[in-house]
Scaffold this motif. Sequence first.
Motif, mmCIF file in Angstrom:
data_model
loop_
_atom_site.group_PDB
_atom_site.id
_atom_site.type_symbol
_atom_site.label_atom_id
_atom_site.label_comp_id
_atom_site.label_asym_id
_atom_site.label_seq_id
_atom_site.Cartn_x
_atom_site.Cartn_y
_atom_site.Cartn_z
ATOM 1 N N ASN A 38 0.760 -1.193 0.213
ATOM 2 C CA ASN A 38 0.014 -0.024 0.176
ATOM 3 C C ASN A 38 0.760 1.247 0.033
ATOM 4 N N ASN A 39 1.913 1.439 -0.979
ATOM 5 C CA ASN A 39 2.797 2.495 -0.981
ATOM 6 C C ASN A 39 3.324 2.894 0.400
ATOM 7 N N THR A 40 3.843 1.878 1.172
ATOM 8 C CA THR A 40 4.631 2.131 2.432
ATOM 9 C C THR A 40 5.938 1.797 2.158
ATOM 10 N N ASP A 41 6.964 2.510 2.827
ATOM 11 C CA ASP A 41 8.226 1.938 2.725
ATOM 12 C C ASP A 41 8.828 1.184 4.001
ATOM 13 N N SER A 42 7.652 0.777 4.952
ATOM 14 C CA SER A 42 8.046 0.049 6.114
ATOM 15 C C SER A 42 8.922 -1.454 5.763
ATOM 16 N N TRP A 43 8.500 -2.188 4.523
ATOM 17 C CA TRP A 43 9.123 -3.370 4.281
ATOM 18 C C TRP A 43 10.978 -3.099 3.871
ATOM 19 N N LYS A 44 11.278 -1.894 3.857
ATOM 20 C CA LYS A 44 12.676 -1.745 3.567
ATOM 21 C C LYS A 44 13.504 -1.788 4.825
ATOM 22 N N TYR A 45 12.866 -1.797 5.967
ATOM 23 C CA TYR A 45 13.506 -2.062 7.112
ATOM 24 C C TYR A 45 13.865 -3.506 7.579
ATOM 25 N N LEU A 46 13.346 -4.490 6.522
ATOM 26 C CA LEU A 46 13.702 -5.703 6.837
ATOM 27 C C LEU A 46 15.030 -6.223 6.194
ATOM 28 N N SER A 47 15.673 -5.343 5.467
ATOM 29 C CA SER A 47 17.073 -5.461 4.720
ATOM 30 C C SER A 47 17.921 -4.365 4.876
ATOM 31 N N ASP A 48 19.060 -4.314 4.599
ATOM 32 C CA ASP A 48 19.923 -3.096 4.606
ATOM 33 C C ASP A 48 20.048 -2.631 3.229
ATOM 34 N N ASP A 49 19.841 -3.331 2.282
ATOM 35 C CA ASP A 49 19.874 -2.742 0.890
ATOM 36 C C ASP A 49 18.647 -3.042 0.168
ATOM 37 N N ASN A 56 18.201 -8.418 7.602
ATOM 38 C CA ASN A 56 18.771 -7.989 8.521
ATOM 39 C C ASN A 56 18.130 -8.442 9.907
ATOM 40 N N TYR A 57 18.654 -7.833 11.086
ATOM 41 C CA TYR A 57 18.220 -8.306 12.447
ATOM 42 C C TYR A 57 16.828 -8.158 12.520
ATOM 43 N N VAL A 58 16.113 -7.065 12.042
ATOM 44 C CA VAL A 58 14.762 -6.701 12.205
ATOM 45 C C VAL A 58 13.815 -7.965 11.355
ATOM 46 N N GLY A 59 14.427 -8.053 10.196
ATOM 47 C CA GLY A 59 13.946 -8.894 9.322
ATOM 48 C C GLY A 59 13.833 -10.358 9.945
ATOM 49 N N ILE A 60 14.912 -10.707 10.396
ATOM 50 C CA ILE A 60 15.176 -12.139 11.022
ATOM 51 C C ILE A 60 14.092 -12.293 12.126
ATOM 52 N N ILE A 61 14.120 -11.263 12.863
ATOM 53 C CA ILE A 61 12.843 -11.347 14.111
ATOM 54 C C ILE A 61 11.691 -11.523 13.406
ATOM 55 N N HIS A 62 11.192 -10.877 12.333
ATOM 56 C CA HIS A 62 9.809 -10.759 12.000
ATOM 57 C C HIS A 62 9.623 -12.197 11.372
ATOM 58 N N GLN A 63 10.694 -12.790 10.588
ATOM 59 C CA GLN A 63 10.877 -13.770 9.878
ATOM 60 C C GLN A 63 10.354 -15.146 10.769
ATOM 61 N N ASN A 64 11.280 -15.006 12.017
ATOM 62 C CA ASN A 64 11.284 -15.950 12.905
ATOM 63 C C ASN A 64 9.865 -16.063 13.536
ATOM 64 N N LEU A 65 9.490 -14.828 13.864
ATOM 65 C CA LEU A 65 7.937 -14.918 14.554
ATOM 66 C C LEU A 65 6.859 -15.235 13.804
ATOM 67 N N GLY A 66 7.270 -15.360 12.509
ATOM 68 C CA GLY A 66 6.100 -15.778 11.581
ATOM 69 C C GLY A 66 5.269 -14.620 10.905
ATOM 70 N N ARG A 67 5.761 -13.494 10.968
ATOM 71 C CA ARG A 67 4.863 -12.468 10.697
ATOM 72 C C ARG A 67 4.621 -12.280 9.344
ATOM 73 N N ARG A 68 3.481 -11.686 8.752
ATOM 74 C CA ARG A 68 3.251 -11.489 7.591
ATOM 75 C C ARG A 68 2.945 -10.019 7.086
ATOM 76 N N PHE A 69 3.177 -9.702 6.103
ATOM 77 C CA PHE A 69 2.948 -8.278 5.532
ATOM 78 C C PHE A 69 2.121 -8.285 4.351
ATOM 79 N N TYR A 70 0.788 -8.135 4.357
ATOM 80 C CA TYR A 70 -0.008 -8.015 3.189
ATOM 81 C C TYR A 70 0.087 -9.496 2.814
#
Length: 150
Positions: A38-49, A56-70
Amino acid sequence: MKTTKRLDAALEKLYNAFHNDTLNPECCNHCAVGNICNNTDSWKYLSDDHGSLQLNYVGIIHQNLGRRFYGYSPLELLNIEAEFLKGCGYILPLNFRNAKPKHPTSKETLFNGLCGAVALLCSLDGVQNVMDYYPLFQKETEVSILENSQ
């Protein structure tokens, strides 16, 4: 063809972005995943590039917790964006040193990127690629052969 809700939503957003000229591979809000989110940039914080497949650390945490974005996991989002960028002609990750297409927002460049992203989106949901027209043409050819033989 039966599709999933998340695939339908993603395809609709990408289709609208492509036809409304709001698809831009170099903008985190308007790239393939930016539009899916939905035209947000929140997803970019899951990786450094941008374009990286490395969480990255934030992305690994979300992945391990089973989080889903859209509907998509962090790793799936990174893969979707990488396929889009590769299809557009970028060398990943996106930075000033790596090659990029001459006209990044041309319809041809964006269409090529969308083909890559849509192919991955379909494979993630176990659906035949909706951009694959070959079976359609094959059936038309079979019908015309049958009609001509009668």
